[in-house]
Design a protein around this motif. Structure first.
Motif, PDB file in Angstrom:
ATOM      1  N   LEU A 203       0.890  -1.119  -0.055  1.00 43.82           N
ATOM      2  CA  LEU A 203       0.147  -0.065  -0.128  1.00 43.82           C
ATOM      3  C   LEU A 203       1.044   1.273  -0.171  1.00 43.82           C
ATOM      4  O   LEU A 203       0.630   2.181  -0.741  1.00 43.82           O
ATOM      5  CB  LEU A 203      -0.915  -0.022   1.251  1.00 43.82           C
ATOM      6  CG  LEU A 203      -2.011  -1.287   1.232  1.00 43.82           C
ATOM      7  CD1 LEU A 203      -2.877  -0.906   2.797  1.00 43.82           C
ATOM      8  CD2 LEU A 203      -2.804  -0.866   0.268  1.00 43.82           C
ATOM      9  N   ILE A 204       1.992   1.184   0.662  1.00 41.33           N
ATOM     10  CA  ILE A 204       3.028   2.450   0.822  1.00 41.33           C
ATOM     11  C   ILE A 204       3.488   2.598  -0.481  1.00 41.33           C
ATOM     12  O   ILE A 204       3.742   3.540  -1.140  1.00 41.33           O
ATOM     13  CB  ILE A 204       3.827   2.110   2.028  1.00 41.33           C
ATOM     14  CG1 ILE A 204       3.274   2.311   3.334  1.00 41.33           C
ATOM     15  CG2 ILE A 204       4.979   3.191   1.912  1.00 41.33           C
ATOM     16  CD1 ILE A 204       3.976   1.911   4.534  1.00 41.33           C
TER      17      ILE A 204
ATOM     18  N   LEU B 238      -4.774  -0.512  12.432  1.00 45.19           N
ATOM     19  CA  LEU B 238      -3.799   0.331  11.862  1.00 45.19           C
ATOM     20  C   LEU B 238      -4.147   1.264  10.713  1.00 45.19           C
ATOM     21  O   LEU B 238      -3.394   1.734   9.967  1.00 45.19           O
ATOM     22  CB  LEU B 238      -3.215  -0.942  10.755  1.00 45.19           C
ATOM     23  CG  LEU B 238      -2.502  -2.446  11.541  1.00 45.19           C
ATOM     24  CD1 LEU B 238      -2.029  -3.429  10.224  1.00 45.19           C
ATOM     25  CD2 LEU B 238      -1.356  -1.555  12.144  1.00 45.19           C
ATOM     26  N   TYR B 239      -5.456   1.624  10.817  1.00 48.96           N
ATOM     27  CA  TYR B 239      -5.859   2.855   9.690  1.00 48.96           C
ATOM     28  C   TYR B 239      -5.089   3.896   9.757  1.00 48.96           C
ATOM     29  O   TYR B 239      -4.693   4.391   9.073  1.00 48.96           O
ATOM     30  CB  TYR B 239      -7.221   3.209  10.380  1.00 48.96           C
ATOM     31  CG  TYR B 239      -8.575   2.471   9.924  1.00 48.96           C
ATOM     32  CD1 TYR B 239      -8.548   1.599   8.754  1.00 48.96           C
ATOM     33  CD2 TYR B 239      -9.752   2.160  10.782  1.00 48.96           C
ATOM     34  CE1 TYR B 239      -9.474   0.865   8.275  1.00 48.96           C
ATOM     35  CE2 TYR B 239     -10.642   1.409  10.164  1.00 48.96           C
ATOM     36  CZ  TYR B 239     -10.551   0.585   9.104  1.00 48.96           C
ATOM     37  OH  TYR B 239     -11.553  -0.078   8.692  1.00 48.96           O
ATOM     38  N   ILE B 240      -4.697   4.651  10.922  1.00 52.88           N
ATOM     39  CA  ILE B 240      -3.998   5.872  11.187  1.00 52.88           C
ATOM     40  C   ILE B 240      -2.801   5.737  10.694  1.00 52.88           C
ATOM     41  O   ILE B 240      -2.192   6.506  10.005  1.00 52.88           O
ATOM     42  CB  ILE B 240      -3.912   6.459  12.619  1.00 52.88           C
ATOM     43  CG1 ILE B 240      -5.599   6.720  13.123  1.00 52.88           C
ATOM     44  CG2 ILE B 240      -3.211   7.682  12.826  1.00 52.88           C
ATOM     45  CD1 ILE B 240      -5.757   7.121  14.494  1.00 52.88           C
TER      46      ILE B 240
ATOM     47  N   LEU C 152      12.217   6.402   0.765  1.00 54.55           N
ATOM     48  CA  LEU C 152      11.588   5.201   0.127  1.00 54.55           C
ATOM     49  C   LEU C 152      12.408   4.242   1.476  1.00 54.55           C
ATOM     50  O   LEU C 152      11.524   3.540   1.895  1.00 54.55           O
ATOM     51  CB  LEU C 152      12.285   4.841  -1.118  1.00 54.55           C
ATOM     52  CG  LEU C 152      11.630   3.148  -1.266  1.00 54.55           C
ATOM     53  CD1 LEU C 152      10.179   3.301  -1.350  1.00 54.55           C
ATOM     54  CD2 LEU C 152      12.237   2.865  -2.550  1.00 54.55           C
ATOM     55  N   VAL C 153      13.839   4.773   1.769  1.00 52.14           N
ATOM     56  CA  VAL C 153      14.496   3.400   2.726  1.00 52.14           C
ATOM     57  C   VAL C 153      13.616   3.924   4.062  1.00 52.14           C
ATOM     58  O   VAL C 153      13.369   2.985   4.979  1.00 52.14           O
ATOM     59  CB  VAL C 153      15.752   3.862   2.682  1.00 52.14           C
ATOM     60  CG1 VAL C 153      16.757   3.277   3.944  1.00 52.14           C
ATOM     61  CG2 VAL C 153      16.541   3.352   1.523  1.00 52.14           C
ATOM     62  N   LEU C 154      13.368   5.166   4.383  1.00 49.70           N
ATOM     63  CA  LEU C 154      12.799   5.538   5.664  1.00 49.70           C
ATOM     64  C   LEU C 154      11.413   5.029   5.530  1.00 49.70           C
ATOM     65  O   LEU C 154      10.899   4.475   6.949  1.00 49.70           O
ATOM     66  CB  LEU C 154      12.843   6.905   5.867  1.00 49.70           C
ATOM     67  CG  LEU C 154      12.625   7.526   7.107  1.00 49.70           C
ATOM     68  CD1 LEU C 154      13.991   7.174   7.832  1.00 49.70           C
ATOM     69  CD2 LEU C 154      12.891   9.141   7.121  1.00 49.70           C
ATOM     70  N   LEU C 155      10.750   4.938   4.596  1.00 49.89           N
ATOM     71  CA  LEU C 155       9.209   4.317   4.848  1.00 49.89           C
ATOM     72  C   LEU C 155       9.011   2.980   4.918  1.00 49.89           C
ATOM     73  O   LEU C 155       8.440   2.553   5.462  1.00 49.89           O
ATOM     74  CB  LEU C 155       8.503   4.917   3.211  1.00 49.89           C
ATOM     75  CG  LEU C 155       8.123   6.282   3.137  1.00 49.89           C
ATOM     76  CD1 LEU C 155       7.802   6.728   1.794  1.00 49.89           C
ATOM     77  CD2 LEU C 155       6.972   6.640   4.000  1.00 49.89           C
ATOM     78  N   VAL C 156      10.039   2.256   4.339  1.00 47.22           N
ATOM     79  CA  VAL C 156      10.266   0.864   4.636  1.00 47.22           C
ATOM     80  C   VAL C 156      10.621   0.617   5.898  1.00 47.22           C
ATOM     81  O   VAL C 156       9.863  -0.370   6.627  1.00 47.22           O
ATOM     82  CB  VAL C 156      11.169   0.196   3.567  1.00 47.22           C
ATOM     83  CG1 VAL C 156      11.438  -1.274   3.840  1.00 47.22           C
ATOM     84  CG2 VAL C 156      10.745   0.370   2.034  1.00 47.22           C
ATOM     85  N   ALA C 157      11.518   1.246   6.523  1.00 51.51           N
ATOM     86  CA  ALA C 157      11.805   1.119   7.965  1.00 51.51           C
ATOM     87  C   ALA C 157      10.678   1.340   8.841  1.00 51.51           C
ATOM     88  O   ALA C 157      10.446   0.704   9.912  1.00 51.51           O
ATOM     89  CB  ALA C 157      13.014   2.048   8.309  1.00 51.51           C
TER      90      ALA C 157
ATOM     91  N   LEU D  96       1.369   6.927   6.931  1.00 54.90           N
ATOM     92  CA  LEU D  96       2.483   6.830   6.115  1.00 54.90           C
ATOM     93  C   LEU D  96       2.240   6.736   4.534  1.00 54.90           C
ATOM     94  O   LEU D  96       3.047   7.141   3.764  1.00 54.90           O
ATOM     95  CB  LEU D  96       2.976   5.367   6.400  1.00 54.90           C
ATOM     96  CG  LEU D  96       3.453   5.311   7.738  1.00 54.90           C
ATOM     97  CD1 LEU D  96       4.034   3.655   8.124  1.00 54.90           C
ATOM     98  CD2 LEU D  96       4.947   5.954   7.749  1.00 54.90           C
ATOM     99  N   GLU D  97       1.130   6.337   4.107  1.00 55.78           N
ATOM    100  CA  GLU D  97       0.764   6.547   2.768  1.00 55.78           C
ATOM    101  C   GLU D  97       0.688   7.885   2.274  1.00 55.78           C
ATOM    102  O   GLU D  97       1.142   8.303   1.149  1.00 55.78           O
ATOM    103  CB  GLU D  97      -0.820   5.896   2.384  1.00 55.78           C
ATOM    104  CG  GLU D  97      -0.825   4.468   2.401  1.00 55.78           C
ATOM    105  CD  GLU D  97      -2.210   4.120   2.096  1.00 55.78           C
ATOM    106  OE1 GLU D  97      -2.482   3.092   1.125  1.00 55.78           O
ATOM    107  OE2 GLU D  97      -3.260   4.391   2.786  1.00 55.78           O
TER     108      GLU D  97
END
Length: 371
Positions: free
Chosen positions: A83-84, A119-121, A171-176, A126-127
């Motif tokens: 989703l991210i 997990l909604y919020i 992208l790296v930060l979002l995955v983390a 993050l999205e």
């Protein structure tokens, strides 16, 4: 009266831009120079893209792609990462607004049938960050990029090279963050939507893919923007005219009013000199600061009138989309979608959103300083 109040609440940036344009016209009276204020190339590309994206969105092309990818996941952490990624990568081409309009409601449904409403919020926040940061890599990603790219006259490769380090870091930060906040757990997505497309729908998808390619050629300066807009408008008018009601025309008028305001301010020496001096202190820092209060699209148009350091404005207004809820108007789309959920905790959402955005903004600013 209620309809007027509702319009102002929904289109606050447009209304402010209109007031500024009208107010400044009392100081600098309308004349032939007004027409020169307006960047018709940017407006034409923006309109062509909005028509194309509205058509593809109506045909649920992006949602179908999202469902196909999510269906391959067997873990909730995998679902969340997909989703991210969908928001991050799709925003580069379909704009951050369209990415969030498409995938936030889809995410709400996906998490609901997965029985992970908790997990909604965090997922929606993050999205939103993913869409805002993914969109910064290309001129197509958001309105201010399109405008500044056109103004700078830089090549497509130069633009991508400028923003690539920030996109990779984001992208790296979002995955983390995805791994940190969503622990692996089995998930079954039994509910699937069937897409029985008629031959006409398939033809419409092909047409909008073609108009998207036309838009890319215009952005890359291979095709004249006037020819591109005529092709897109003509095809849509003949084959799918109802989609012409879908684009956000208020955004176009917001641009026009801001162009008029900035054009007038530049003709008032005292104000022009003051704003120019303030901006030259630190173009990136000032554009980030202004974005927090007036959002990054108006900040880009305002600042561009008083500096030739357009590359710094591109960085500043993209990073400036992080921070407050109004720093990027696309962020309001996510917030509205979340607020429609039964039992939505808006205060908690704003709190999590603000903390996460400040964290990402600090990291992105640190990368800018290092670079």
């Amino acid at each position: 009266m209620d309809s007027i109040k509702r319009f102002i609440n929904n289109e606050i940036v447009l209304c402010v831009a209109f007031v500024l344009a009208v107010g400044s016209s009392f100081v600098v009276h309308p004349d032939r120079q007004y027409l020169g204020y307006i960047d018709f190339r940017t407006l034409s590309i923006l309109l062509a893209l909005m028509i194309t994206m509205a058509g593809l969105q109506r045909l649920q092309v992006f949602r179908q792609i999202g469902e196909l990818l999510v269906a391959k996941m067997s873990s909730i952490s995998g679902v969340v990462l997909v989703l991210i990624f969908l928001c991050f990568f799709s925003a580069m081409f379909i704009t951050n607004d369209v990415a969030l309009l498409t995938f936030v409601p889809f995410s709400i449904v996906t998490l609901s049938i997965s029985n992970r409403r908790d997990l909604y919020i965090i997922v929606i926040v993050l999205e939103t960050i993913a869409a805002n940061l993914g969109s910064m890599l290309t001129p197509l990603g958001n309105p201010q990029n399109l405008y500044l790219y056109s103004l700078a006259g830089m090549s497509l490769g130069a633009f991508i090279k400028l923003m690539l380090p920030y996109s990779v870091a984001a992208l790296v930060l979002l995955v983390a963050c995805g791994f940190a906040f969503v622990k692996p757990a089995p998930v079954t997505l039994a509910e699937k939507h069937k897409y029985d497309r008629s031959s006409r729908d398939k033809k419409m998808i092909a047409m909008y893919v073609f108009t998207f390619l036309i838009s890319i050629l215009v952005v890359a300066r291979v095709l004249d923007y006037r020819i591109g807009l005529v092709i897109v408008a003509a095809l849509t008018l003949v084959l799918d005219r109802r989609v012409l009601r879908k684009p956000d025309y208020s955004l176009l008028f917001t641009f026009i009013f801001l162009f008029i305001f900035i054009g007038n301010i530049k003709r008032i020496p005292a104000l022009s000199d003051a704003i120019g001096s303030f901006l030259q202190i630190n173009e990136v820092g000032v554009s980030i600061f202004l974005s927090q209060f007036i959002s990054n699209v108006p900040a880009a148009i305002l600042c561009s009138g008083f500096t030739d350091q357009i590359d710094k404005l591109i960085i500043g207004t993209n990073l400036g989309g992080l921070g407050t809820l109004i720093a990027s108007m696309a962020s309001l789309i996510s917030f509205k979608q979340y607020s429609y959920i039964d039992g939505a905790d808006k205060k908690k959402y704003i709190g999590v959103f603000t903390l996460a955005n400040i964290f990402f903004l600090v990291v992105m600013c640190a990368i800018y300083i290092i670079l």
